[in-house]
Structures are given as structure tokens and as C-alpha cells.
Design an enzyme around this catalytic site. Structure first.
Site, PDB file in Angstrom:
ATOM      1  N   LYS A 295       1.037  -0.994  -0.216  1.00 49.06           N
ATOM      2  CA  LYS A 295      -0.109  -0.234   0.280  1.00 49.06           C
ATOM      3  C   LYS A 295       0.885   1.064   0.027  1.00 49.06           C
ATOM      4  CE  LYS A 295      -4.044  -2.040   2.232  1.00 49.06           C
ATOM      5  NZ  LYS A 295      -5.067  -1.623   3.495  1.00 49.06           N
TER       6      LYS A 295
ATOM      7  N   LYS B  22     -16.462 -10.645  18.220  1.00 53.11           N
ATOM      8  CA  LYS B  22     -15.355 -11.826  18.318  1.00 53.11           C
ATOM      9  C   LYS B  22     -14.958 -11.502  19.179  1.00 53.11           C
ATOM     10  CE  LYS B  22     -12.080 -14.522  15.295  1.00 53.11           C
ATOM     11  NZ  LYS B  22     -11.992 -15.882  16.432  1.00 53.11           N
TER      12      LYS B  22
ATOM     13  N   LYS C 137      -7.910 -11.490  21.526  1.00 51.80           N
ATOM     14  CA  LYS C 137      -7.035 -10.829  22.780  1.00 51.80           C
ATOM     15  C   LYS C 137      -7.241  -9.916  22.197  1.00 51.80           C
ATOM     16  CE  LYS C 137      -2.198 -13.179  21.489  1.00 51.80           C
ATOM     17  NZ  LYS C 137      -2.418 -12.983  20.356  1.00 51.80           N
TER      18      LYS C 137
END
Ligand code: TRP
Length: 332
Positions: free
Chosen positions: A120, A201, A204
Site C-alpha cells: 500500500k 468476536k 485477545k
């Protein structure tokens, strides 16, 4: 002959409810299958691609091992070991790397994702920040698997490509030397989606987890932090739209779930719903929590278990590696 089932556990974070439901419980179910010989290992050298703090590496390795054991993984019925205690793995990884096409590894999702991110920025090297460890990760994983004549590898969807790479490498090796390596297959574990404290969801990386081994008071406090809306207590609530209810469904009995559903329909305060979730979860985690506390307080016992596992594992590993050496004409 029993079939061989093998899976690796990467020690990269403290275990949480998402791990229990998505990985540990399905794995324990598999371990009950009497027609299977199960190998579970802590993939510490895989974690080295990201964990570079020695203290953290050692701690995570023992915490994750203790966590699986205290949730019910039985080292007397299964072989549980630390990857780094089986040096045959790393010799096989080199051998396999000589049969792993570079193009094949270029296509691995984890590597490709970082390259695409780098691309990118036109000024950036596409391989910026990528170690050979990350690039070779699938080869080490193939070695973990092929070293034990594994028939089945239970994994989540995200790991399926890695098993395909292992199969591809095994087939290329066999194409050269005959049927030396067993070609494994993936068994996809369709895990229920476990929502985290913020409704996304549980992961961690979102910092929204319910840790498995915190004491009751802390667990309760965290459950009380689950995000809810401002509907008044007496208003009927949609169970399907509630994080608390979704979590409850994953841990409570069908009778408890249907009772709570009725309470939702007649109107329930969020505090009461959270308390119900806390009580069920706390009761379930009590046993594992006590076992865990004992295990981490006794590192030499844990080490003994791991060494016993490594001994069992190396028996199989050295025989498979012997076959590979013989086939390739390496050594005597
Ligand atoms: N890569 C797996 C993960 O991140 C862990 C792992 C390492 C593994 N070696 C393995 C899983 C061999 C199955 C088989 O979850």
C-alpha cells in the site's frame, strides 16, 4: 492400527473463554475417541515469530500448558509435549524446505497479508518487517505434522491452508522417494462464534476477552462490563440480540437456557442477566481454576509431564525421521 490425530497450540496469549469453546473443548472431545492416538503440543518455536520477550515466552508456554491440562486434557491418555523438546522437528523442517516450492510459500495467507499491507506504501519494500521465520512458518508446521505419520489435523478454518501446504510438501517428497511420508488431512472444527465483552468476536487482539482462570470476583466484575443498551429492566428483550444471552447459550444447560429465554421475554434487568451468566460460568470454571492454580504453583510437576510427553513423542519422531534420512541417503 489407531489413527493418529495431532494438533498444535501456539502460546501467544492467556487462555480465554473463546479458546475454551473454540479450541479446547472440541480438542478434548477428540481425545475421547478411543480409535485415535492423540498428540497435542505447545508450538513454542512457532510463537517465536512474534514473541520476543524471553520471560513472556517462558510464562506463556507454561500457562498455556497448565491451562489445557486443567481444562481436562489427560497426559496419561494423550501425548502432550513442547515442540522445542522434539529436535527431530527442526531437522525434518530443513528436509521439507528443500521440497517446498518458494512459490507455494509466497501464496501463504499470513505472509501474503503482510506483503499486501506493505505494498500500500509505494516507498516500502514489499518484504519489510518479514522474517524468514514468518515465511517458513508453514514448513515448520508441515514438519510438526509429518513427523508423526499424522492422519488427521483438527484445526480452525484459518489453518486449513497450512494443512494443504503440508500435504503438498509431503506429496512432492513422496514423488521423489516413494511413499515415505503419510499425507495428512485437515479436519475442520466449526467453532461456535463466541462474542466478547463488546459484542465483537472474543479475541485477545480486541481486548474483549473473559480470561479462564481469574478468581470469581474478577470474573464477575468483567461480566458486569459486558456492553448493553439502555432498555429499561421491565421491557421484553430479544435474546438473539444479546451478548449476555449468546454467551449463556454456550455455557448453560438447555433447561437453563430456556428459563433465561422466558425471563428475557417477560423483561429482565441487564444486571440480573449478567448475574445469571456469572453464576453458570463461575461454577464451570471453578474446577479448572483450582487445578490451574495448583499446576502453576508446581512447575516441576508440569515439567515432568512435558518431559514424559516429549519422550513418547520422540519415539515416533525418531522412527519417521529415520525413514526420511534413509530415503534421502543422508547419514549412515
Ligand atoms: N499454526 C497453528 C495456529 O496458529 C499452530 C500450529 C503449529 C499447529 N503447528 C501445528 C496446528 C501443527 C496444527 C498442527 O493455531
Amino acid at each position: 492400527m489407531k489413527k493418529t490425530v495431532l494438533t498444535g497450540i501456539k502460546p501467544t496469549g492467556m487462555l480465554h473463554l473463546g479458546n475454551l469453546i473454540g479450541a479446547i473443548r472440541p480438542a478434548l472431545k477428540l481425545a475421547e475417541d478411543a480409535s485415535a492416538r492423540c498428540f497435542y503440543f505447545i508450538a513454542d518455536y512457532h510463537a517465536l515469530t512474534t514473541v520476543h520477550d524471553p520471560k513472556q515466552m517462558a510464562e506463556l508456554t507454561s500457562q498455556v500448558t497448565a491451562g489445557w491440562l486443567s481444562c481436562g486434557l489427560d497426559p496419561n491418555k494423550n501425548t502432550i509435549y513442547r515442540q522445542s523438546d522434539v529436535p527431530e522437528t527442526f531437522e525434518l523442517a530443513w528436509v521439507l524446505s528443500c521440497f517446498a516450492g518458494k512459490g507455494l510459500l509466497n501464496r501463504a495467507h499470513a505472509y501474503k497479508a503482510v506483503v499486501q499491507e506493505n505494498e500500500k506504501d509505494a516507498k516500502k519494500d514489499p518484504d519489510a518487517g518479514i522474517s524468514m521465520g514468518l515465511f517458513n512458518y508453514p514448513v515448520l508446521m508441515a514438519a510438526d505434522i509429518l513427523l508423526f505419520d499424522t492422519d488427521e489435523v483438527p484445526v480452525g478454518e484459518d489453518q486449513v491452508q497450512h494443512i494443504e501446504i503440508a500435504r503438498d510438501i509431503a506429496q512432492r517428497f513422496n514423488h521423489t522417494y516413494g511413499e515415505v511420508l503419510k499425507v495428512p488431512k485437515a479436519v475442520i472444527q466449526k467453532a461456535a462464534l463466541v462474542p466478547g465483552l463488546d459484542g465483537r468476536k472474543m479475541s485477545k487482539s480486541y481486548d474483549n476477552t473473559l480470561p479462564l482462570f481469574e478468581d470469581s470476583a474478577k470474573l464477575r466484575k468483567m461480566i458486569m462490563k459486558i456492553q448493553t443498551d439502555s432498555t429499561p429492566p421491565e421491557a421484553p428483550k430479544d435474546p438473539a440480540a444479546s451478548t449476555i444471552f449468546s454467551l449463556y447459550e454456550l455455557v448453560a444447560t438447555p433447561e437453563q437456557v430456556s428459563a433465561l429465554r422466558t425471563r428475557y421475554q417477560s423483561g429482565i434487568g441487564w444486571g440480573e442477566a449478567k448475574q445469571a451468566l456469572f453464576e453458570v460460568l463461575d461454577a464451570q470454571l471453578k474446577g479448572p481454576r483450582e487445578a490451574y492454580t495448583k499446576l502453576v504453583a508446581n512447575p516441576s510437576e508440569l515439567e515432568k509431564t512435558l518431559q514424559k510427553g516429549a519422550q513418547e513423542a520422540r519415539k515416533v519422531a525418531s522412527s519417521v525421521l529415520g525413514r526420511v534420512r534413509k530415503a534421502t541417503g543422508i547419514g549412515k
